[in-house]
Structure formats: structure tokens, C-alpha cells
Design an enzyme around this catalytic site. Structure first.
Site, PDB file in Angstrom:
ATOM      1  N   TYR A  99       0.849  -1.186   0.000  1.00  0.00           N
ATOM      2  CA  TYR A  99       0.000   0.000   0.000  1.00  0.00           C
ATOM      3  C   TYR A  99       0.884   1.235   0.000  1.00  0.00           C
ATOM      4  O   TYR A  99       1.830   1.328   0.787  1.00  0.00           O
ATOM      5  CB  TYR A  99      -0.889   0.002   1.248  1.00  0.00           C
ATOM      6  CG  TYR A  99      -1.826   1.192   1.339  1.00  0.00           C
ATOM      7  CD1 TYR A  99      -2.861   1.354   0.429  1.00  0.00           C
ATOM      8  CD2 TYR A  99      -1.686   2.144   2.345  1.00  0.00           C
ATOM      9  CE1 TYR A  99      -3.720   2.445   0.515  1.00  0.00           C
ATOM     10  CE2 TYR A  99      -2.547   3.222   2.444  1.00  0.00           C
ATOM     11  CZ  TYR A  99      -3.567   3.374   1.523  1.00  0.00           C
ATOM     12  OH  TYR A  99      -4.417   4.448   1.621  1.00  0.00           O
ATOM     13  N   ASP A 107       9.165   2.796   0.261  1.00  0.00           N
ATOM     14  CA  ASP A 107       8.096   3.440   1.009  1.00  0.00           C
ATOM     15  C   ASP A 107       8.276   3.059   2.471  1.00  0.00           C
ATOM     16  O   ASP A 107       7.900   1.969   2.892  1.00  0.00           O
ATOM     17  CB  ASP A 107       6.735   2.995   0.476  1.00  0.00           C
ATOM     18  CG  ASP A 107       5.589   3.689   1.201  1.00  0.00           C
ATOM     19  OD1 ASP A 107       5.821   4.249   2.297  1.00  0.00           O
ATOM     20  OD2 ASP A 107       4.461   3.653   0.670  1.00  0.00           O
ATOM     21  N   LYS A 152       3.881   9.054   8.859  1.00  0.00           N
ATOM     22  CA  LYS A 152       3.531   8.534  10.190  1.00  0.00           C
ATOM     23  C   LYS A 152       4.471   9.049  11.289  1.00  0.00           C
ATOM     24  O   LYS A 152       4.265  10.168  11.750  1.00  0.00           O
ATOM     25  CB  LYS A 152       3.404   7.015  10.110  1.00  0.00           C
ATOM     26  CG  LYS A 152       2.241   6.673   9.143  1.00  0.00           C
ATOM     27  CD  LYS A 152       1.751   5.263   9.106  1.00  0.00           C
ATOM     28  CE  LYS A 152       0.450   5.209   8.313  1.00  0.00           C
ATOM     29  NZ  LYS A 152       0.474   4.385   7.123  1.00  0.00           N
TER      30      LYS A 152
HETATM   31  C1  LIG Z   1      -0.083   4.857   5.680  1.00  0.00           C
HETATM   32  C2  LIG Z   1       0.746   4.552   4.479  1.00  0.00           C
HETATM   33  C3  LIG Z   1       0.766   5.394   3.352  1.00  0.00           C
HETATM   34  C4  LIG Z   1      -0.184   6.545   3.190  1.00  0.00           C
HETATM   35  O1  LIG Z   1       0.037   7.538   4.131  1.00  0.00           O
HETATM   36  P1  LIG Z   1      -1.228   8.551   4.430  1.00  0.00           P
HETATM   37  O2  LIG Z   1      -0.606   9.553   5.355  1.00  0.00           O
HETATM   38  O3  LIG Z   1      -2.280   7.708   5.057  1.00  0.00           O
HETATM   39  O4  LIG Z   1      -1.631   9.123   3.131  1.00  0.00           O
HETATM   40  C5  LIG Z   1       1.671   5.122   2.345  1.00  0.00           C
HETATM   41  N1  LIG Z   1       2.500   4.070   2.425  1.00  0.00           N
HETATM   42  C6  LIG Z   1       2.497   3.237   3.470  1.00  0.00           C
HETATM   43  C7  LIG Z   1       3.463   2.106   3.509  1.00  0.00           C
HETATM   44  C8  LIG Z   1       1.602   3.433   4.520  1.00  0.00           C
HETATM   45  O5  LIG Z   1       1.555   2.555   5.541  1.00  0.00           O
END
Ligand SMILES: *Cc1c(COP(=O)(O)O)cnc(C)c1O
Length: 429
Positions: free
Chosen positions: A150, A243, A271
């Protein structure tokens, strides 16, 4: 029953009745609705440390911790003070501040591959922008991503994405034009042959991965898989993009790239970097980042990017994360895993960890990829989560998410968790 037993959820139920009239599904982000575990959401009153209290006064040991930002737990006094100080000076200026420079320097010190960064307000924006930069830098359009990974809700990456989409079993989303994902190729996570074949056939702008995928549940990379991605990117002229929105500043001071020794070209962060306020970033070497406007021609902007409150919360969060904190969090996670394994006994359950992350897969077999995660006993997992909630433990309400133990989870919280877990296993499996 122990503290937290759901004696009533009348107030949550009443708020939910109002919420579904004015918010789609009653929430502002799908997983909060708890549909994957077949119950209605709980509305939060307040939280402190590792404990969450709902509007009916039920107390929970919280393992969601806002899905990752709260590595120090809820309402940490130093972070609250940093936010209050920043707010007193004004909430947003649309002009540069010293805090942005300090945060960028702090990140660069921790993550050597990030010489420069650009802040955004969400991980989704950071991923979207990193891809734009990778395409601009390579003059190519195609992306390789992994099934069950994701990267936020940007159109081009909503192909076999994990997290809330995995829960809803949507192959992608209505409203995403075919053209938006036409340049996105999907390979199974940990499928070395698939990576070799795809990179031999296509010229990718980027190989994009969560180095420690945690949005199909936690599925660590197989031995030398990340090294293979690095090698194939180099051999084919693609950029390797990590990511690290979840893994960054959590698995180690420098994230998964420090833990594994594999260095990406670009890193997406989120995060933890915002300390519980909206902030994210993408970064890399000066040679790539200076392509971004106004240093370069790749346009990207944001009204609230580098917001002073978020920067203050992020800096306070990072400054408390020293070597001792990481050692402590890793040990806590292993202790949590050991207790959960003991509670599970010989039931068909896999407890998977990385420092500060954990997933309990309801599977007899080790989970290596998205198909493995989807093959779990989702009904059993859902029933176990409901049974945990009834006993004052708040797990991520989906098989396709990770638990986020924090530095605020102490011995007593873990003991409460083990008692609840054992009783919940006995009830459902
Ligand atoms: C949470 C998440 C995102 C998206 O971040 P948002 O601040 O919710 O847009 C992207 N990549 C990973 C791996 C995530 O866990």
C-alpha cells in the site's frame, strides 16, 4: 472480567447512527469502521500512553496507536508541549520556518541516503510526488509494485493494494481510470523470479516497495530479496524507491534501510515523522531532489506542507528516539510476540515481528506474500479481534494490518494483553 470489558457501547452506537448520515460509512478512513471484523466502530474519548478510553468509558490497551505515528504512545507530554509552543507562535505562515530546516537536518542525519527532502501533509502525497520525480529523472513511465503493498490512495498505485483495500477485497477502486494503472506492473512480494522477468521485459522508472510490507499484515522480505531489487534497479536503470511510511524511524533510527543495509534511491516517509500531526516527506540524494521545484522543474507544492505544529511534533518525536529507545521497543515487541505465541499454544497461528511491528496471522503456514495473507482464516481472526476488544485490548481490526506496540506499552499492559489473548483464543479457536 478485567478492566475494559465492554459493559456498554451505547454512546458509540449513538454517535455511529449520526455518523453514517453525514460521513460515508460513518468514518473518515475506511479501516476505522471495523467492518472487516464484523462490528461497529468505537468512538474515542481520549487516550494516554498505551491506553485508549472510548466514549462509554471502556478502557483498552491500544495496539493501533493511530496506525503508526505514536511510537511514544498517546499524548506524550514533551510532544504536547512542543505542539503548544509552536501553536502559540502561530499555526501556519505559508513561509519558511527554522523548524523545517531542523527536521530536514535531523532526518538526513538518521537516514544517510536522504540528503534532501520535501515535506508533504500525507504519505499519499509523498508517494505520488516521489513517483513523479522518479519518472522525471528517468524519462520513463512504468512502475513495478508488489501485490498487497500500500502506498496511499493515489490512482496509479491502487492496483492490488493492501491495507483497507485488502480488507474490502477490491482489486482496485472504481473511479480509477484504466490509464492511471496501465503503467503499473504487479509482482508478488518475495517472488525473485517474477522480479527478474518483469525487469528483463520492461523499462521501469521505479521499483517501488515497502521494504517491510505491513499493509497485508507484516510480511518481511525473504533473505536477499531487497538486495535483488537493488541489483535489478541498477542493472536496468530504474530507481529503487522505498516506502518507509511505516518502517521509517520505527525499525531503526534510519528505518528498514539501516536494518537491512539496502539503500534506496528515494525514500517515502510519513507517520512517525509527523509525531501524530499531518506530515510526511520524500527524499533522496541532492542530484535527484534538486529536480523538484523551485530548484528544478518537477512541480509539487502544498499549502500546509512543513506545517509548524507538525514539524514541532515530529522533531520532538525523533529527538526522543535514541539507541536505547530502539533497543527497548525491539525488546518489547519480542516480549509481546512471545506472550501471544504462548497464548496461542498449538493453534494454527503465526506471530510475525519486526522491531516495533507485529502481526498475528491465522494461518498454519508461514505467510510469504499477499496470497498467503488472503488465505488466512479471516473469520477466525475477526472473532478473535472482537473477543480481544470485549476484554480491553484494541488490536488493528483487520488481518491485513500490523500491530503498533509503542514505547508506552509496559509490562502491565503486556500482561493484560496476554490474559485477554489466551481467553480470546479459547473462545474462538
Ligand atoms: C499509511 C501509508 C501510506 C499513506 O500515508 P497517508 O498519510 O495515510 O496518506 C503510504 N504508504 C504506506 C506504507 C503506509 O503505511
Amino acid at each position: 472480567m478485567a478492566a475494559g470489558a465492554s459493559l456498554t457501547d451505547a454512546r458509540s452506537a449513538e454517535l455511529y447512527r449520526r455518523a453514517v448520515r453525514v460521513l460515508p460509512g460513518g468514518v473518515n478512513s475506511p479501516v476505522r469502521a471495523m467492518r472487516a471484523i464484523g462490528r461497529d466502530p468505537l468512538f474515542v474519548q481520549r487516550a494516554h500512553g498505551a491506553e485508549l478510553i472510548d466514549v462509554d468509558g471502556n478502557r483498552y490497551v491500544d495496539y493501533v496507536c493511530s496506525w503508526g505515528p505514536l511510537i511514544h504512545g498517546h499524548a506524550h507530554p514533551e510532544i504536547l508541549a512542543a505542539i503548544a509552543d509552536a501553536a502559540a507562535a502561530g499555526t501556519t505562515f505559508g513561509a519558511p520556518t527554522a523548524g523545517e530546516v531542523e527536521l530536514a537536518e535531523e532526518v538526513a542525519r538518521r537516514v544517510p541516503s536522504v540528503e534532501m527532502l520535501r515535506m508533504t501533509s500525507s504519505g499519499t502525497e509523498a508517494a505520488m510526488s516521489a513517483i513523479r520525480l522518479a519518472r522525471a529523472a528517468t524519462g520513463r513511465e512504468k512502475l513495478l509494485k508488489f501485490a498487497g503493498a500500500y502506498h496511499g490512495h493515489v490512482d496509479g498505485l491502487l492496483a492490488q493494494a493492501g491495507s483497507g483495500l485488502a480488507t474490502q477485497a477490491l482489486p482496485s477502486s472504481p473511479g480509477v481510470p484504466a490509464a492511471a494503472t496501465a503503467n503499473t506492473l504487479i509482482v508478488d512480494w518475495n517472488d525473485a523470479e517474477g522480479v527478474r522477468a518483469a525487469t528483463a521485459e520492461h523499462e521501469f522508472a521505479a521499483i517501488l516497495c515497502e521494504p517491510y510490507p505491513a499493509n497485508m499484515g507484516l510480511v518481511p522480505p525473504a533473505e536477499s530479496f531487497l538486495e535483488l531489487l537493488r541489483e535489478r534497479a541498477d542493472a536496468t536503470g530504474a530507481l529503487l524507491v522505498f516506502d518507509e511510511v511505516i518502517s521509517g524511524f520505527r525499525l531503526a533510527a534510519g528505518g528498514a534501510q539501516e536494518l537491512t543495509g539496502v539503500t534506496p534511491d528515494l525514500t517515502i516517509m510519513g507517520k512517525v515523522i509527523g509525531g501524530g500531526l499531518p506530515a510526511a516527506a520524500y527524499g533522496g540524494p541532492r542530484s535527484l531532489m534538486e529536480l523538484v521545484a523551485p530548484a528544478g522543474a518537477v512541480y509539487q507544492a502544498g499549502t500546509l506542507s512543513g506545517n509548524p505544529l507538525a514539524v514541532a511534533a515530529g522533531l520532538a518525536t525523533l529527538r526522543m528516539l535514541d539507541d536505547a529507545a530502539y533497543a527497548h521497543l525491539a525488546a518489547r515487541t519480542e516480549r509481546l510476540a512471545a506472550g501471544l505465541r504462548e497464548a496461542a499454544g498449538d493453534r494454527p497461528v503465526q506471530v510475525v515481528t519486526a522491531p516495533g511491528l507485529l502481526t498475528v496471522f491465522f494461518s498454519a503456514e508461514p505467510v510469504r506474500d499477499y496470497a498467503g495473507a488472503q488465505a488466512c482464516d479471516l473469520e477466525g481472526h475477526a472473532a478473535w479481534c472482537r473477543a480481544l476488544l470485549a476484554r480491553g485490548v484494541y488490536p488493528p481490526p483487520s488481518q491485513f494490518e500490523a500491530w503498533f506496540p509503542s514505547l508506552a506499552h509496559d509490562h502491565e499492559h503486556l500482561e493484560r494483553t496476554f490474559d485477554a489473548a489466551a481467553a480470546a483464543f479459547a473462545e474462538v479457536l
